[in-house]
Design a protein around this motif. Structure first.
Motif, PDB file in Angstrom:
ATOM      1  N   GLU A   1      39.291  45.617  47.370  1.00  0.00           N
ATOM      2  CA  GLU A   1      38.869  45.416  45.970  1.00  0.00           C
ATOM      3  C   GLU A   1      38.786  46.757  45.221  1.00  0.00           C
ATOM      4  O   GLU A   1      39.171  46.858  44.050  1.00  0.00           O
ATOM      5  N   VAL A   2      38.277  47.768  45.946  1.00  0.00           N
ATOM      6  CA  VAL A   2      38.183  49.102  45.332  1.00  0.00           C
ATOM      7  C   VAL A   2      39.559  49.633  44.957  1.00  0.00           C
ATOM      8  O   VAL A   2      39.796  50.154  43.865  1.00  0.00           O
ATOM      9  N   MET A   3      40.512  49.453  45.902  1.00  0.00           N
ATOM     10  CA  MET A   3      41.889  49.920  45.668  1.00  0.00           C
ATOM     11  C   MET A   3      42.511  49.180  44.487  1.00  0.00           C
ATOM     12  O   MET A   3      43.139  49.791  43.613  1.00  0.00           O
ATOM     13  N   GLU A   4      42.341  47.875  44.496  1.00  0.00           N
ATOM     14  CA  GLU A   4      42.926  47.044  43.439  1.00  0.00           C
ATOM     15  C   GLU A   4      42.335  47.422  42.073  1.00  0.00           C
ATOM     16  O   GLU A   4      43.049  47.543  41.076  1.00  0.00           O
ATOM     17  N   ASP A   5      41.049  47.673  42.067  1.00  0.00           N
ATOM     18  CA  ASP A   5      40.402  48.028  40.810  1.00  0.00           C
ATOM     19  C   ASP A   5      40.840  49.412  40.330  1.00  0.00           C
ATOM     20  O   ASP A   5      40.964  49.661  39.132  1.00  0.00           O
ATOM     21  N   ALA A   6      41.091  50.299  41.325  1.00  0.00           N
ATOM     22  CA  ALA A   6      41.553  51.633  40.943  1.00  0.00           C
ATOM     23  C   ALA A   6      42.922  51.564  40.269  1.00  0.00           C
ATOM     24  O   ALA A   6      43.227  52.345  39.371  1.00  0.00           O
TER      25      ALA A   6
ATOM     26  N   LEU B   1      30.292  53.675  38.226  1.00  0.00           N
ATOM     27  CA  LEU B   1      31.576  54.259  38.647  1.00  0.00           C
ATOM     28  C   LEU B   1      31.756  55.620  37.992  1.00  0.00           C
ATOM     29  O   LEU B   1      31.175  55.910  36.951  1.00  0.00           O
ATOM     30  N   SER B   2      32.584  56.464  38.660  1.00  0.00           N
ATOM     31  CA  SER B   2      32.829  57.795  38.086  1.00  0.00           C
ATOM     32  C   SER B   2      34.108  57.746  37.263  1.00  0.00           C
ATOM     33  O   SER B   2      35.045  57.005  37.592  1.00  0.00           O
ATOM     34  N   LEU B   3      34.144  58.542  36.189  1.00  0.00           N
ATOM     35  CA  LEU B   3      35.291  58.500  35.287  1.00  0.00           C
ATOM     36  C   LEU B   3      36.541  59.032  35.992  1.00  0.00           C
ATOM     37  O   LEU B   3      36.517  60.120  36.568  1.00  0.00           O
ATOM     38  N   PRO B   4      37.638  58.271  35.957  1.00  0.00           N
ATOM     39  CA  PRO B   4      38.879  58.729  36.616  1.00  0.00           C
ATOM     40  C   PRO B   4      39.682  59.645  35.685  1.00  0.00           C
ATOM     41  O   PRO B   4      39.288  59.899  34.546  1.00  0.00           O
ATOM     42  N   ALA B   5      40.831  60.091  36.176  1.00  0.00           N
ATOM     43  CA  ALA B   5      41.741  60.874  35.322  1.00  0.00           C
ATOM     44  C   ALA B   5      42.321  59.961  34.255  1.00  0.00           C
ATOM     45  O   ALA B   5      42.666  58.811  34.563  1.00  0.00           O
TER      46      ALA B   5
ATOM     47  N   GLY C   1      46.963  60.155  43.999  1.00  0.00           N
ATOM     48  CA  GLY C   1      45.823  61.054  44.247  1.00  0.00           C
ATOM     49  C   GLY C   1      44.511  60.307  44.149  1.00  0.00           C
ATOM     50  O   GLY C   1      43.622  60.466  44.985  1.00  0.00           O
ATOM     51  N   LEU C   2      44.421  59.451  43.155  1.00  0.00           N
ATOM     52  CA  LEU C   2      43.190  58.687  42.939  1.00  0.00           C
ATOM     53  C   LEU C   2      42.909  57.750  44.115  1.00  0.00           C
ATOM     54  O   LEU C   2      41.780  57.656  44.606  1.00  0.00           O
ATOM     55  N   LEU C   3      43.966  57.083  44.590  1.00  0.00           N
ATOM     56  CA  LEU C   3      43.796  56.124  45.692  1.00  0.00           C
ATOM     57  C   LEU C   3      43.313  56.811  46.961  1.00  0.00           C
ATOM     58  O   LEU C   3      42.406  56.329  47.640  1.00  0.00           O
TER      59      LEU C   3
ATOM     60  N   ILE D   1      41.540  69.451  46.647  1.00  0.00           N
ATOM     61  CA  ILE D   1      42.485  70.537  46.323  1.00  0.00           C
ATOM     62  C   ILE D   1      43.915  70.027  46.394  1.00  0.00           C
ATOM     63  O   ILE D   1      44.718  70.221  45.483  1.00  0.00           O
ATOM     64  N   LEU D   2      44.223  69.305  47.497  1.00  0.00           N
ATOM     65  CA  LEU D   2      45.619  68.882  47.708  1.00  0.00           C
ATOM     66  C   LEU D   2      46.084  67.867  46.677  1.00  0.00           C
ATOM     67  O   LEU D   2      47.146  68.016  46.082  1.00  0.00           O
ATOM     68  N   PHE D   3      45.255  66.829  46.469  1.00  0.00           N
ATOM     69  CA  PHE D   3      45.732  65.701  45.656  1.00  0.00           C
ATOM     70  C   PHE D   3      45.327  65.803  44.192  1.00  0.00           C
ATOM     71  O   PHE D   3      45.789  65.017  43.394  1.00  0.00           O
TER      72      PHE D   3
END
Lengths: 164, 295
Positions: free
Chosen positions: B45-50, B159-163, B219-221, B242-244
């Motif tokens: 669900e988290v992935m799908e929502d992302a 939730l935290s604000l995404p890019a 990167g977000l996932l 750093i990487l993603f």
């Protein structure tokens, strides 16, 4: 819509980005670029001025070199002319001296000749007088030998008289 | 000398022991308090929502929007405030020999300006400003997810604000806007011929949008996946962050601005007319050639 694509949100994102792009362009991009351009122009103007000054200096250097070479040539010409003039004066003086010397010699010769002629003329009169005297004496003397002896004696005396 | 050395080593040992005790106490605390908080969503669900942002909507002036829209406005606000402060306090104090901060700004502006001039030599003043803004938005927007500003979703979840560009709507807007900018360059330079040149690459807005979306979403996932499990929440997020985040922020900025400027330069290149060889001219050339052969 598939993948939760929402036109309203697309438009919101567009509006957001346009606000950002306008703001960044006016506040950051253009002022920084203007400053960089101004500095670049200043450096270009400086470089141009330096180049111009350098060109002027080179032109002046060439001009001075030309003047120096002209002066050298002029000096050489003047030296040559002075040498020619002095040579001319020298030869002129030499010619004058030669002609004067010749004149002196000619005068001396003429004077000597006139003196000589004068002496010779004087001696002729004496000799004539002596001959007349001797002829008188010979005519009066008895012998020819005596008369001859008397003539020689009279001639010797005449020479001595001339030397004196 | 020996006494002072002994004192120093004793102090060192005490400090290390205290630090280890604090560290152990924190780990124990985290493990003991873990059962108090049950996961409200499964990992799928988290992935799908992302990816889709269907369940966790946020409120923006009464509109239900994805959190990334709010991220976009926050990033824009931060960048504009920073730009205004720089414009007021830093730019008037710029010196002929730049300091460190001035050098950073000049390098950034100079890099985008040079990129625009190199790829589009005929028309580049608007392109330079556009790719500067797009580059700043992608780079700082991607780094923005590292801060993780928390907001309350309409569902009540935190939730935290995404890019901003990890939302497909944000990526589509920037991809399509880039395409419109390219099209405008073609129209201004070459008129209808420019439109033709731009429409030839009709897949460009789709490829640009989805490339941006896919790169930022990946990167977000990975970050979501790492933060979902408690065991992965130590040390690993630093490397993952750093990487993603930092790397793909740089790479995606470079890719989008480079593609935009290249296509813009291609369509805005002035058209050169080819000289038509007339029949008379061709005949004359043939005659000259025949005479030369005879000679």
């Amino acid at each position: 819509m598939p993948l939760n694509i929402d036109w309203q949100q697309i438009l919101l994102h567009l509006l957001n980005f346009l606000i950002l792009a306008t703001g960044l362009t006016l506040l950051l991009y253009k002022p920084v670029k203007r400053f960089m351009k101004k500095r670049e122009d200043e450096y270009a103007a400086r470089e141009e001025g330096t180049q111009k000054a350098l060109d002027d200096a080179k032109d002046k250097e060439r001009e001075y070199e030309q003047k120096l070479s002209d002066a050298d040539a002029e000096i050489a010409e003047m030296k040559k002319r002075a040498a020619e003039e002095s040579e001319e004066v020298r030869s002129e003086k030499l010619r004058a001296a030669e002609s004067e010397a010749k004149k002196i010699v000619d005068d001396a010769r003429a004077k000597a000749k006139s003196e000589h002629d004068k002496i010779i003329e004087g001696v002729g009169d004496d000799i004539r007088e002596m001959v007349d005297e001797m002829a008188g004496k010979v005519a009066l003397s008895s012998s020819v030998d005596e008369a001859y002896e008397s003539f020689l004696k009279a001639a010797e005396e005449g020479e001595k008289h001339e030397k004196k | 000398m020996t006494e002072s050395k002994k004192k120093f080593s004793k102090k060192k040992i005490v400090a290390i022991v205290v630090w280890l005790l604090v560290f152990a106490a924190l780990i124990v605390g985290i493990v003991l308090t873990d059962p108090l908080y049950e996961q409200e969503e499964s990992v799928s669900e988290v992935m799908e929502d992302a990816v889709l942002h269907e369940s966790n909507k946020a409120d923006l002036f009464g509109m239900q929007v994805n959190p990334a829209v709010i991220s976009g406005f926050v990033v824009t606000g931060i960048l504009l405030v920073a730009a205004a402060l720089i414009r007021i306090f830093a730019i008037p104090r710029f010196k002929r020999v730049p300091g460190k901060f001035q050098l950073v700004l000049e390098t950034a502006v100079g890099w985008f300006d040079k990129l625009a001039k190199t790829n589009s030599p005929h028309r580049n003043s608007f392109l330079g400003a556009y790719i500067f803004a797009a580059g700043a938005y992608i780079f700082f927007g991607t780094l923005f997810e590292l801060i993780g500003i928390p907001i309350m979703a309409l569902s009540g979840a935190s939730l935290s604000l995404p890019a901003p560009l990890s939302d497909i709507n944000g990526a589509i807007s920037l991809g399509c806007l880039s395409y419109i900018v390219i099209l405008s360059g073609g129209v201004v330079s070459n008129g209808l011929r420019g439109v033709g040149r731009t429409l030839k690459d009709f897949s460009l807005p789709i490829s640009m949008s989805f490339r941006l979306f896919g790169a930022l979403l990946s990167g977000l996932l990975v970050t979501e996946l790492v933060y979902y499990y408690l065991a992965l929440s130590f040390v690993l997020p630093v490397v993952v962050g750093i990487l993603f985040t930092l790397m793909h922020a740089l790479i995606q900025t470079y890719v989008l601005v480079m593609l935009t400027s290249m296509f813009y330069g291609e369509v805005s290149e002035p058209h050169e007319k080819k000289q038509k060889v007339g029949k008379k001219a061709a005949k004359k050339d043939k005659e000259i050639l025949a005479n030369e052969v005879k000679i």
